[in-house]
Design a protein around this motif. Structure first.
Motif, PDB file in Angstrom:
ATOM      1  N   ILE A   1      46.797 -27.900 -54.269  1.00  0.00           N
ATOM      2  CA  ILE A   1      47.108 -27.640 -52.861  1.00  0.00           C
ATOM      3  C   ILE A   1      47.325 -28.982 -52.174  1.00  0.00           C
ATOM      4  O   ILE A   1      46.437 -29.841 -52.177  1.00  0.00           O
ATOM      5  N   LEU A   2      48.507 -29.155 -51.592  1.00  0.00           N
ATOM      6  CA  LEU A   2      48.878 -30.471 -51.068  1.00  0.00           C
ATOM      7  C   LEU A   2      48.352 -30.760 -49.666  1.00  0.00           C
ATOM      8  O   LEU A   2      48.419 -31.886 -49.205  1.00  0.00           O
ATOM      9  N   GLY A   3      47.843 -29.773 -48.997  1.00  0.00           N
ATOM     10  CA  GLY A   3      47.315 -30.019 -47.661  1.00  0.00           C
ATOM     11  C   GLY A   3      46.552 -28.824 -47.146  1.00  0.00           C
ATOM     12  O   GLY A   3      46.678 -27.710 -47.661  1.00  0.00           O
ATOM     13  N   ASP A   4      45.760 -29.038 -46.101  1.00  0.00           N
ATOM     14  CA  ASP A   4      44.965 -27.949 -45.548  1.00  0.00           C
ATOM     15  C   ASP A   4      45.825 -26.776 -45.107  1.00  0.00           C
ATOM     16  O   ASP A   4      45.390 -25.620 -45.163  1.00  0.00           O
ATOM     17  N   SER A   5      47.042 -27.050 -44.664  1.00  0.00           N
ATOM     18  CA  SER A   5      47.898 -25.976 -44.170  1.00  0.00           C
ATOM     19  C   SER A   5      48.310 -25.014 -45.276  1.00  0.00           C
ATOM     20  O   SER A   5      48.730 -23.883 -44.992  1.00  0.00           O
ATOM     21  N   ASP A   6      48.204 -25.453 -46.535  1.00  0.00           N
ATOM     22  CA  ASP A   6      48.556 -24.570 -47.656  1.00  0.00           C
ATOM     23  C   ASP A   6      47.374 -23.742 -48.142  1.00  0.00           C
ATOM     24  O   ASP A   6      47.522 -22.930 -49.053  1.00  0.00           O
ATOM     25  N   TRP A   7      46.194 -23.966 -47.562  1.00  0.00           N
ATOM     26  CA  TRP A   7      45.036 -23.137 -47.896  1.00  0.00           C
ATOM     27  C   TRP A   7      45.015 -21.913 -46.989  1.00  0.00           C
ATOM     28  O   TRP A   7      44.838 -22.021 -45.772  1.00  0.00           O
ATOM     29  N   ASP A   8      45.212 -20.734 -47.571  1.00  0.00           N
ATOM     30  CA  ASP A   8      45.068 -19.482 -46.830  1.00  0.00           C
ATOM     31  C   ASP A   8      43.691 -18.867 -47.049  1.00  0.00           C
ATOM     32  O   ASP A   8      43.255 -18.014 -46.269  1.00  0.00           O
ATOM     33  N   ALA A   9      43.013 -19.262 -48.116  1.00  0.00           N
ATOM     34  CA  ALA A   9      41.717 -18.693 -48.454  1.00  0.00           C
ATOM     35  C   ALA A   9      40.644 -19.209 -47.507  1.00  0.00           C
ATOM     36  O   ALA A   9      40.798 -20.257 -46.859  1.00  0.00           O
ATOM     37  N   ILE A  10      39.550 -18.472 -47.417  1.00  0.00           N
ATOM     38  CA  ILE A  10      38.398 -18.885 -46.625  1.00  0.00           C
ATOM     39  C   ILE A  10      37.165 -18.900 -47.525  1.00  0.00           C
ATOM     40  O   ILE A  10      37.119 -18.245 -48.563  1.00  0.00           O
ATOM     41  N   TRP A  11      36.175 -19.677 -47.119  1.00  0.00           N
ATOM     42  CA  TRP A  11      34.896 -19.683 -47.824  1.00  0.00           C
ATOM     43  C   TRP A  11      34.172 -18.374 -47.543  1.00  0.00           C
ATOM     44  O   TRP A  11      34.153 -17.886 -46.406  1.00  0.00           O
ATOM     45  N   ILE A  12      33.555 -17.816 -48.586  1.00  0.00           N
ATOM     46  CA  ILE A  12      32.781 -16.589 -48.408  1.00  0.00           C
ATOM     47  C   ILE A  12      31.414 -16.741 -49.061  1.00  0.00           C
ATOM     48  O   ILE A  12      31.241 -17.498 -50.004  1.00  0.00           O
ATOM     49  N   SER A  13      30.441 -16.012 -48.518  1.00  0.00           N
ATOM     50  CA  SER A  13      29.092 -16.005 -49.053  1.00  0.00           C
ATOM     51  C   SER A  13      28.484 -14.635 -48.783  1.00  0.00           C
ATOM     52  O   SER A  13      29.204 -13.670 -48.501  1.00  0.00           O
ATOM     53  N   ALA A  14      27.150 -14.550 -48.859  1.00  0.00           N
ATOM     54  CA  ALA A  14      26.450 -13.288 -48.655  1.00  0.00           C
ATOM     55  C   ALA A  14      25.395 -13.438 -47.569  1.00  0.00           C
ATOM     56  O   ALA A  14      24.785 -14.504 -47.415  1.00  0.00           O
ATOM     57  N   ARG A  15      25.168 -12.358 -46.836  1.00  0.00           N
ATOM     58  CA  ARG A  15      24.061 -12.360 -45.889  1.00  0.00           C
ATOM     59  C   ARG A  15      22.744 -12.465 -46.651  1.00  0.00           C
ATOM     60  O   ARG A  15      22.525 -11.759 -47.621  1.00  0.00           O
ATOM     61  N   GLY A  16      21.902 -13.342 -46.213  1.00  0.00           N
ATOM     62  CA  GLY A  16      20.622 -13.539 -46.881  1.00  0.00           C
ATOM     63  C   GLY A  16      20.612 -14.670 -47.882  1.00  0.00           C
ATOM     64  O   GLY A  16      19.539 -15.109 -48.320  1.00  0.00           O
ATOM     65  N   ALA A  17      21.793 -15.164 -48.251  1.00  0.00           N
ATOM     66  CA  ALA A  17      21.846 -16.262 -49.230  1.00  0.00           C
ATOM     67  C   ALA A  17      21.239 -17.535 -48.675  1.00  0.00           C
ATOM     68  O   ALA A  17      20.724 -18.371 -49.428  1.00  0.00           O
ATOM     69  N   GLU A  18      21.270 -17.672 -47.342  1.00  0.00           N
ATOM     70  CA  GLU A  18      20.732 -18.887 -46.725  1.00  0.00           C
ATOM     71  C   GLU A  18      19.231 -19.024 -46.940  1.00  0.00           C
ATOM     72  O   GLU A  18      18.690 -20.142 -46.854  1.00  0.00           O
ATOM     73  N   LYS A  19      18.543 -17.926 -47.253  1.00  0.00           N
ATOM     74  CA  LYS A  19      17.110 -17.998 -47.482  1.00  0.00           C
ATOM     75  C   LYS A  19      16.765 -18.728 -48.780  1.00  0.00           C
ATOM     76  O   LYS A  19      15.615 -19.127 -48.978  1.00  0.00           O
ATOM     77  N   TYR A  20      17.753 -18.871 -49.630  1.00  0.00           N
ATOM     78  CA  TYR A  20      17.545 -19.574 -50.899  1.00  0.00           C
ATOM     79  C   TYR A  20      18.164 -20.978 -50.869  1.00  0.00           C
ATOM     80  O   TYR A  20      18.373 -21.584 -51.916  1.00  0.00           O
ATOM     81  N   ALA A  21      18.437 -21.463 -49.662  1.00  0.00           N
ATOM     82  CA  ALA A  21      18.964 -22.819 -49.485  1.00  0.00           C
ATOM     83  C   ALA A  21      18.275 -23.450 -48.279  1.00  0.00           C
ATOM     84  O   ALA A  21      18.913 -23.864 -47.315  1.00  0.00           O
ATOM     85  N   LEU A  22      16.969 -23.518 -48.341  1.00  0.00           N
ATOM     86  CA  LEU A  22      16.181 -24.019 -47.222  1.00  0.00           C
ATOM     87  C   LEU A  22      16.243 -25.545 -47.143  1.00  0.00           C
ATOM     88  O   LEU A  22      16.244 -26.235 -48.155  1.00  0.00           O
ATOM     89  N   SER A  23      16.270 -26.033 -45.923  1.00  0.00           N
ATOM     90  CA  SER A  23      16.242 -27.476 -45.689  1.00  0.00           C
ATOM     91  C   SER A  23      14.804 -27.915 -45.429  1.00  0.00           C
ATOM     92  O   SER A  23      14.046 -27.223 -44.739  1.00  0.00           O
ATOM     93  N   TYR A  24      14.453 -29.054 -45.974  1.00  0.00           N
ATOM     94  CA  TYR A  24      13.116 -29.609 -45.808  1.00  0.00           C
ATOM     95  C   TYR A  24      13.215 -31.020 -45.253  1.00  0.00           C
ATOM     96  O   TYR A  24      14.164 -31.756 -45.555  1.00  0.00           O
ATOM     97  N   GLU A  25      12.221 -31.383 -44.458  1.00  0.00           N
ATOM     98  CA  GLU A  25      12.164 -32.764 -43.967  1.00  0.00           C
ATOM     99  C   GLU A  25      11.973 -33.723 -45.130  1.00  0.00           C
ATOM    100  O   GLU A  25      12.538 -34.815 -45.141  1.00  0.00           O
ATOM    101  N   TRP A  26      11.178 -33.308 -46.126  1.00  0.00           N
ATOM    102  CA  TRP A  26      10.895 -34.164 -47.279  1.00  0.00           C
ATOM    103  C   TRP A  26      11.958 -33.931 -48.363  1.00  0.00           C
ATOM    104  O   TRP A  26      11.687 -33.411 -49.427  1.00  0.00           O
TER     105      TRP A  26
END
Length: 968
Positions: free
Chosen positions: A140-165
């Motif tokens: 893909i030669l540029g952002d304008s040629d990307w028609d796709a979007i990022w997709i994920s699942a509801r609840g997936a964020e619970k398995y990607a927690l951010s920590y101060e440490w």
């Protein structure tokens, strides 16, 4: 320094005579590559570079050169066959250049496939046949040629927690004391892995299908139930906030007219690292929840097109990997794989939900021109020994320490399981010892090595589905190991154990092409060569890791200190190009480049006075790697692309220097001093830091000359001279004739970098050699100094000292490691395990450079970048009867094989077409040198240049040669 320009032509009258009567098919372009890759998919550059080698049908011909070329690029193989370059016809270009020729045709389009071929002319202006066709597929030669979007699942964020440490050595007490209101509960769906599926229609008469995909952290793509490609652990690791890599596949043959189905499996990798209360985790960090983006481009025979993208109509469910951690392991439950989930006509139940649109982690999507070679299964290790420990526990010895994934065949009751724990060494009782693959750092007080060992497991676990026989290869977790502890567990307390039918270790690493071969009459050196090579292989991933287990981090000093040693063995052109992007992404606004890139981890304080984060010997890889890339590959693009940021880094160093002396750094890491290995015991940290700072400025001055920036060349040349003067004032002792405390590293580095004033050179070299001999030929240099030690001794004529240092097994070094049972290079010279004692570490592997550049004798020539011109200068060692070696350079295969018997030396040499070599023949005088039975001075293809001490020097044109000389 100069660059070979297109207009340059190099051929002699003698060469024209040699060519008389030849047929026009004598030379032919071969090994066609686009951006240094065979038939790549995913080129996201508007002007990709094309390269080839010249093959000679008659190996006895000499002095064959390309004088012109013609390139055709077409939109179809049929047009190319008809010699129609409808995208580009370069016409006949008068040039001997055969590497990195920029495409200069019509505008290239995303997702398209282009075919190309080339022909060449010789000195008589006869052209070759056309090469075999090659191709590349656009990304893909540029952002304008990307028609796709990022997709994920509801609840997936619970398995990607951010920590101060995060990004620091894991302190479990602090991590688990942090409140996490969004942490998952047992009732929540387990998104340690994720399944994504989508069905779509393909119309008749499909001519081509290309998919571009990225799944974070790692993905596995399937179409209609079959895996796409043979890559593992993809996409490669990056700073996902700056760069996200995507892959491109031609999937035409995996689609059918009518209904088709996508399937994507996602796991964590380095993208998302969560803590675990029991299993080993070096550090935690996250760039977000699991997610994917994909775009399928369909082209039909009638010229119509169709694009299918990830969007919120896709279906998502939890995956069969119930635990996914780059350090702690992978748990896979075969019962959680829905039958037919990645095929058509699958009935998605309630556990499948619509995908949700999400944002990417922030990084720019980049294709294959910015990626390392894909990681693949390279070979399989079959255990030569099996140790039965108990009824449910067996230890398998693979016979070799390597980066592996276990492959098992097993049968047993549904729900029973097998757990595989990797280790590098065994305890005396035959149990595995994991001290070498883990690290202290969980904050627990009062731990002993024994309790720490038992508390830090990492494993693969497979839960059986209960069919007759099941085979499994993990998806997203590899580990450095020689030994595998296999434990069997029943489905319930009184149930039957599963039965292991087969266990093997699949070696996985980047699929870089091997380019070097070495062997000699002393088998110890052959074993040393393989010892280092296995460690190199084990750490070639999408970054160059320090080790394949405990840290898996890309500490940057190894990129340049081991750069030549690696390049002689493997084609790392694209991996190191990707690494420069990692360094660029990691650079701070003030110019600082951290010791690790991508900077997933910070050792100790984040302050820039901390040598573990800011050490010039590490960060200067950002300056030295592109310079080495130019010398070895003739690739000027990294210097061109990164030159402004290289200048910013050197300006940062200048800002930290006092009177041109830099005091922050790690020094000669892991040298051999009076204490256990740690830090730099024998050489002051400012000495190595300032020496590399000088070298950075020297490289910038040379780079400025190449880029035709005379003002910069003068500026950095003057600054280098000032640093050199300050260095000698600070560290040189004129009375004793050595630097600092007279360590091997302190004397070697100034010799190699030409910091030593010429009148003092012999005195410093003697001090270096005397120190080595006074220690019984024992080395003391560490990670930073050892390459310079080898190069200093070789350049000053003391290769025999190098040989004596390494031709032994009684003192710490390579031979000692082999004696201690190592099968890959270890972290410490003495191969000890203990604390931070990895048994698979390539940082001390610089000797492989010496084996090629000095024993075999194949070396770079400063004005012959990319081995268009190079040096053959074998170092004869009395104890060696013969040495054989070859190196497949970007300009072709170079072979050097020599024998020495008392007072007779012979050399078999092959110089690739369109190149020349400066050859040093050991000889008493030039008259004693013969080639193919006649005086070398009279032989075709040779020009005698001069007589050096014990060396007759010739310029040699391409071809095969048999030299013989008298040498006493």
């Amino acid at each position: 320094m100069r660059i070979l320009r297109r207009s340059e032509q190099r051929y002699s009258i003698e060469s024209q005579i040699i060519l008389e009567g030849e047929d026009t098919n004598l030379l032919k372009p071969v090994n066609l590559k686009c951006e240094f890759i065979d038939n790549p998919a995913g080129i996201d550059l508007e002007n990709p570079r094309l390269s080839w080698n010249i093959d000679i049908s008659d190996s006895n011909r000499r002095g064959i050169n390309q004088t012109a070329y013609q390139i055709l690029v077409a939109t179809s193989p049929e047009k190319l066959t008809k010699d129609e370059g409808d995208i580009w016809n370069s016409g006949k270009v008068l040039s001997e250049q055969m590497s990195q020729i920029k495409f200069a045709g019509d505008l290239l389009r995303s997702s398209r496939k282009y075919w190309w071929k080339v022909r060449a002319w010789n000195q008589r202006d006869d052209h070759s046949d056309w090469s075999e066709p090659a191709f590349w597929i656009m990304g893909i030669l540029g952002d304008s040629d990307w028609d796709a979007i990022w997709i994920s699942a509801r609840g997936a964020e619970k398995y990607a927690l951010s920590y101060e440490w995060s990004k620091r050595d894991l302190d479990k007490e602090k991590v688990y004391s942090e409140p996490q209101p969004d942490a998952p509960t047992p009732e929540d769906p387990n998104f340690s892995s994720m399944l994504l599926r989508h069905e779509f229609e393909v119309q008749p008469e499909l001519s081509m299908a290309v998919i571009h995909i990225s799944g974070l952290g790692h993905y596995e793509l399937s179409l209609n139930g079959s895996k796409v490609g043979n890559c593992l652990l993809t996409p490669g690791w990056t700073d996902y906030k700056k760069t996200v890599l995507y892959d491109t596949y031609d999937v035409t043959n995996q689609l059918q007219s009518g209904r088709n189905a996508f399937g994507i499996l996602l796991g964590n990798g380095m993208y998302n690292i969560q803590p675990h209360p029991e299993r080993y985790v070096k550090f935690i960090n996250t760039y977000g929840s699991l997610k994917a983006i994909a775009q399928l481009h369909l082209s039909y025979s009638d010229g119509s097109e169709q694009i299918i993208c990830t969007d919120d109509t896709w279906k998502i469910s939890t995956g069969p990997i119930t635990f996914s951690n780059v350090f702690a392991g992978e748990d896979y439950d075969a019962n959680l794989v829905p039958s037919g989930w990645n095929a058509t006509d699958f009935q998605a139940g309630d556990q499948w939900a619509n995908a949700v649109e999400t944002k990417g982690p922030g990084g720019e999507l980049k294709g294959v021109a910015h990626a390392a070679p894909p990681i693949k299964a390279i070979e399989t290790l079959t255990p030569p020994e099996v140790i039965q420990m108990s009824s449910n526990t067996t230890v398998y010895d693979l016979g070799q320490n390597a980066s592996i994934m276990p492959k098992i065949r097993i049968s047993g009751p549904k729900g029973s399981s097998v757990r595989i724990t990797p280790a590098e060494v065994l305890n005396p009782d035959g149990t595995i010892d994991r001290r070498s693959v883990t690290q202290e750092g969980d904050g627990t007080l009062g731990e002993t090595e024994e309790t720490r060992n038992s508390k830090r497991p990492a494993w693969w676990q497979y839960t059986l589905k209960g069919i007759d026989s099941e085979e499994w290869l993990p998806k997203f977790f590899y580990h450095g190991a020689r030994y595998l502890k296999v434990e069997l567990f029943p489905a319930d307390k009184d149930g039957d154990l599963p039965r292991v039918e087969d266990v093997s270790g699949v070696v996985v690493h980047a699929s870089t092409d091997p380019v070097g071969k070495f062997s000699c009459s002393n088998d110890l050196f052959n074993r040393i060569y393989e010892l280092v090579r296995w460690a190199q292989r084990s750490n070639m991933m999408s970054v160059l890791t320090d080790c394949p287990h405990r840290e898996r981090l890309s500490w940057l000093e190894q990129y340049h200190l081991n750069g030549p040693s690696l390049r002689y063995n493997f084609d790392l052109t694209t991996l190191l190009r990707k690494s420069m992007n990692d360094m660029s992404d990691s650079q701070h606004a003030n110019g600082f480049v951290p010791n690790i890139a991508p900077e997933y981890f910070i050792a100790g304080s984040p302050e820039l006075t901390n040598g573990f984060r800011n050490s010039p010997e590490w960060g200067s890889a950002f300056v030295i790697v592109p310079w080495q890339q130019y010398l070895f590959a003739g690739d000027l693009s990294l210097l061109e692309q990164h030159y402004p940021d290289m200048k910013r880094y050197v300006a940062f160093l200048k800002g930290t220097a006092e009177n041109h002396i830099i005091t922050t750094g790690l020094g000669d890491w892991y040298d051999l001093g009076p204490e256990d290995p740690w830090g730099s015991q024998l050489t002051p940290e400012p000495l190595t830091a300032t020496a590399i700072y000088y070298y950075d400025n020297w490289i910038l001055a040379r780079t400025a000359e190449l880029l035709e920036r005379p003002g910069d060349a003068e500026k950095y040349g003057a600054l280098a001279s000032e640093i050199r003067h300050a260095f000698n004032e600070e560290f040189y002792n004129p009375e004793s004739g050595h630097y600092a405390a007279n360590s091997q590293t302190a004397n070697a580095i100034p010799l190699v970098l030409n910091i030593v004033e010429p009148p003092h050179r012999d005195k410093v070299a003697r001090a270096l050699v005397e120190d080595i001999r006074s220690r019984g030929y024992a080395l003391t240099s560490g990670d930073v100094g050892y390459r310079f030690l080898l190069k200093a001794l070789a350049s000053e004529g003391y290769s025999d000292v190098i040989y004596e240092m390494n031709n032994q097994q009684d003192r710490p070094g390579y031979g000692y490691q082999l004696k201690m049972g190592a099968t890959s290079l270890t972290e410490k010279w003495d191969a000890s395990v203990g604390y931070l004692g990895s048994q698979n570490h390539f940082m001390l592997g610089q000797i492989n450079e010496w084996l090629f550049s000095d024993l075999v004798g194949i070396d770079i020539y400063p004005d012959g970048a990319g081995f268009r011109k190079f040096v053959i200068k074998p170092m004869v060692i009395d104890d060696l009867d013969w040495v054989k070696g070859s190196y497949k350079s970007v300009s072709g295969l170079i072979t050097s094989e020599w024998k020495y018997n008392t007072d007779e030396f012979s050399l078999h040499l092959k110089i690739p077409a369109n190149t020349t070599a400066i050859v040093y023949i050991p000889a008493d005088d030039e008259k004693s040198v013969k080639e193919s039975g006649q005086r070398a001075c009279d032989a075709r293809g040779l020009t005698f240049l001069e007589m050096k001490p014990e060396r007759a020097v010739f310029e040699v044109e391409s071809g095969s040669y048999e030299f013989f000389s008298e040498f006493r």
